[in-house]
Design a protein around this motif. Structure first.
Motif, mmCIF file in Angstrom:
data_model
loop_
_atom_site.group_PDB
_atom_site.id
_atom_site.type_symbol
_atom_site.label_atom_id
_atom_site.label_comp_id
_atom_site.label_asym_id
_atom_site.label_seq_id
_atom_site.Cartn_x
_atom_site.Cartn_y
_atom_site.Cartn_z
ATOM 1 N N UNK A 24 -3.442 -28.642 62.487
ATOM 2 C CA UNK A 24 -2.564 -28.550 61.318
ATOM 3 C C UNK A 24 -3.275 -27.998 60.090
ATOM 4 N N UNK A 25 -4.549 -28.266 59.953
ATOM 5 C CA UNK A 25 -5.306 -27.781 58.796
ATOM 6 C C UNK A 25 -5.351 -26.255 58.771
ATOM 7 N N UNK A 26 -5.237 -25.656 59.927
ATOM 8 C CA UNK A 26 -5.394 -24.204 60.036
ATOM 9 C C UNK A 26 -4.075 -23.447 59.911
ATOM 10 N N UNK A 27 -2.984 -24.089 59.474
ATOM 11 C CA UNK A 27 -1.698 -23.404 59.354
ATOM 12 C C UNK A 27 -1.753 -22.317 58.278
ATOM 13 N N UNK A 28 -2.277 -22.627 57.103
ATOM 14 C CA UNK A 28 -2.377 -21.620 56.040
ATOM 15 C C UNK A 28 -3.363 -20.516 56.392
ATOM 16 N N UNK A 29 -4.575 -20.826 56.869
ATOM 17 C CA UNK A 29 -5.469 -19.728 57.268
ATOM 18 C C UNK A 29 -4.900 -18.870 58.398
ATOM 19 N N UNK A 31 -1.687 -18.239 58.904
ATOM 20 C CA UNK A 31 -0.666 -17.403 58.278
ATOM 21 C C UNK A 31 -1.310 -16.252 57.506
ATOM 22 N N UNK A 32 -2.370 -16.550 56.782
ATOM 23 C CA UNK A 32 -3.082 -15.505 56.037
ATOM 24 C C UNK A 32 -3.689 -14.489 56.996
ATOM 25 N N UNK A 33 -4.317 -14.974 58.062
ATOM 26 C CA UNK A 33 -4.924 -14.067 59.039
ATOM 27 C C UNK A 33 -3.871 -13.194 59.707
ATOM 28 N N UNK A 34 -2.745 -13.775 60.056
ATOM 29 C CA UNK A 34 -1.673 -13.004 60.689
ATOM 30 C C UNK A 34 -1.110 -11.963 59.732
ATOM 31 N N UNK A 40 -2.934 -4.683 58.077
ATOM 32 C CA UNK A 40 -3.978 -3.721 58.440
ATOM 33 C C UNK A 40 -3.526 -2.845 59.604
ATOM 34 N N UNK A 41 -2.849 -3.432 60.593
ATOM 35 C CA UNK A 41 -2.382 -2.657 61.739
ATOM 36 C C UNK A 41 -1.305 -1.657 61.331
ATOM 37 N N UNK A 42 -0.395 -2.071 60.432
ATOM 38 C CA UNK A 42 0.668 -1.177 59.977
ATOM 39 C C UNK A 42 0.137 -0.058 59.094
ATOM 40 N N UNK A 43 -1.030 -0.248 58.508
ATOM 41 C CA UNK A 43 -1.615 0.781 57.646
ATOM 42 C C UNK A 43 -2.631 1.648 58.379
ATOM 43 N N UNK A 44 -2.633 1.623 59.705
ATOM 44 C CA UNK A 44 -3.432 2.568 60.456
ATOM 45 C C UNK A 44 -4.678 2.029 61.108
ATOM 46 N N UNK A 45 -4.989 0.761 60.938
ATOM 47 C CA UNK A 45 -6.156 0.207 61.617
ATOM 48 C C UNK A 45 -5.807 0.010 63.093
ATOM 49 N N UNK A 46 -6.773 0.088 63.953
ATOM 50 C CA UNK A 46 -6.543 -0.146 65.368
ATOM 51 C C UNK A 46 -6.308 -1.615 65.649
ATOM 52 N N UNK A 47 -5.980 -1.927 66.888
ATOM 53 C CA UNK A 47 -5.691 -3.308 67.263
ATOM 54 C C UNK A 47 -6.923 -4.191 67.067
ATOM 55 N N UNK A 48 -8.059 -3.741 67.561
ATOM 56 C CA UNK A 48 -9.283 -4.527 67.432
ATOM 57 C C UNK A 48 -9.684 -4.694 65.970
ATOM 58 N N UNK A 49 -9.597 -3.620 65.200
ATOM 59 C CA UNK A 49 -9.957 -3.694 63.772
ATOM 60 C C UNK A 49 -9.019 -4.614 63.015
ATOM 61 N N UNK A 50 -7.731 -4.546 63.327
ATOM 62 C CA UNK A 50 -6.760 -5.416 62.650
ATOM 63 C C UNK A 50 -7.010 -6.880 62.988
ATOM 64 N N UNK A 51 -7.357 -7.146 64.247
ATOM 65 C CA UNK A 51 -7.669 -8.528 64.633
ATOM 66 C C UNK A 51 -8.937 -9.017 63.938
ATOM 67 N N UNK A 52 -9.918 -8.156 63.824
ATOM 68 C CA UNK A 52 -11.162 -8.515 63.163
ATOM 69 C C UNK A 52 -10.949 -8.764 61.669
ATOM 70 N N UNK A 53 -10.186 -7.891 61.027
ATOM 71 C CA UNK A 53 -9.892 -8.055 59.599
ATOM 72 C C UNK A 53 -9.073 -9.317 59.362
ATOM 73 N N UNK A 54 -8.071 -9.556 60.199
ATOM 74 C CA UNK A 54 -7.251 -10.761 60.057
ATOM 75 C C UNK A 54 -8.047 -12.036 60.266
ATOM 76 N N UNK A 55 -8.917 -12.044 61.273
ATOM 77 C CA UNK A 55 -9.762 -13.215 61.529
ATOM 78 C C UNK A 55 -10.694 -13.478 60.349
ATOM 79 N N UNK A 56 -11.271 -12.423 59.813
ATOM 80 C CA UNK A 56 -12.162 -12.585 58.658
ATOM 81 C C UNK A 56 -11.391 -13.141 57.458
#
Length: 160
Positions: A24-29, A31-34, A40-56
């Motif tokens: 439950x503590x990770x609901x806001x992070x 949402x932010x990561x997603x 990032x994916x909609x603005x042209x980043x690849x799948x892996x890059x978007x996942x990496x940026x979102x995770x960060x």
């Protein structure tokens, strides 16, 4: 066979409820990561890059939130940060409790009551877990402690 099914279903629901409270503590992070990852994916980043940026972004949100609650001396700021983390968790707890209550509750009123109870429990758990690392300073906030290095209640020593 029926007994094994009932036991396994009970264990499965219990494990699912444990996971809801633990995550439950990770609901806001999350949402932010997603949100950051999808942007990032909609603005042209690849799948892996978007996942990496979102995770960060999610990890940074969690780290900054926990550090801010632990470091800040302002009670108002602590409450605001903890509320920002607890509200999305409470919404998620409401949705999960409502979905689970549809399995065995025919009454809509009881489903709503259980969903609201689930929201309060999950939001409270999130609040508690987030503020667990914050050092309580009630006397320091009120300005009552002049020298915080000495204990408020000194230990009695035995002379003899």
């Amino acid at each position: 066979m029926l007994a094994i099914g009932l036991v396994l279903n009970t264990l499965g629901v219990g494990l699912f409820c444990w996971a809801i409270f633990a995550l439950a503590v990770y609901a806001l992070p999350f949402f932010v990561a997603l949100s950051i990852g999808m942007t990032a994916f909609q603005n042209g980043a690849g799948v892996f890059s978007a996942m990496l940026i979102g995770t960060a972004g999610g990890v940074l949100t969690l780290a900054v939130g926990q550090a801010a609650v632990a470091i800040t001396r302002s009670l108002t700021l602590r409450i605001a940060i903890a509320t920002a983390f607890a509200v999305p968790a409470a919404v998620a707890g409401y949705q999960v409790a409502f979905a689970l209550s549809q399995i065995g509750m025919p009454s809509l009123a009881w489903r709503e009551i259980l969903a609201c109870l689930g929201a309060v429990c999950v939001g409270g758990t999130t609040w508690t877990r987030l503020t667990a690392f914050a050092e309580p300073r009630p006397l320091e906030l009120a300005g009552l402690v002049e020298n915080p290095s000495h204990p408020v209640l000194p230990v009695a020593t035995r002379e003899g």
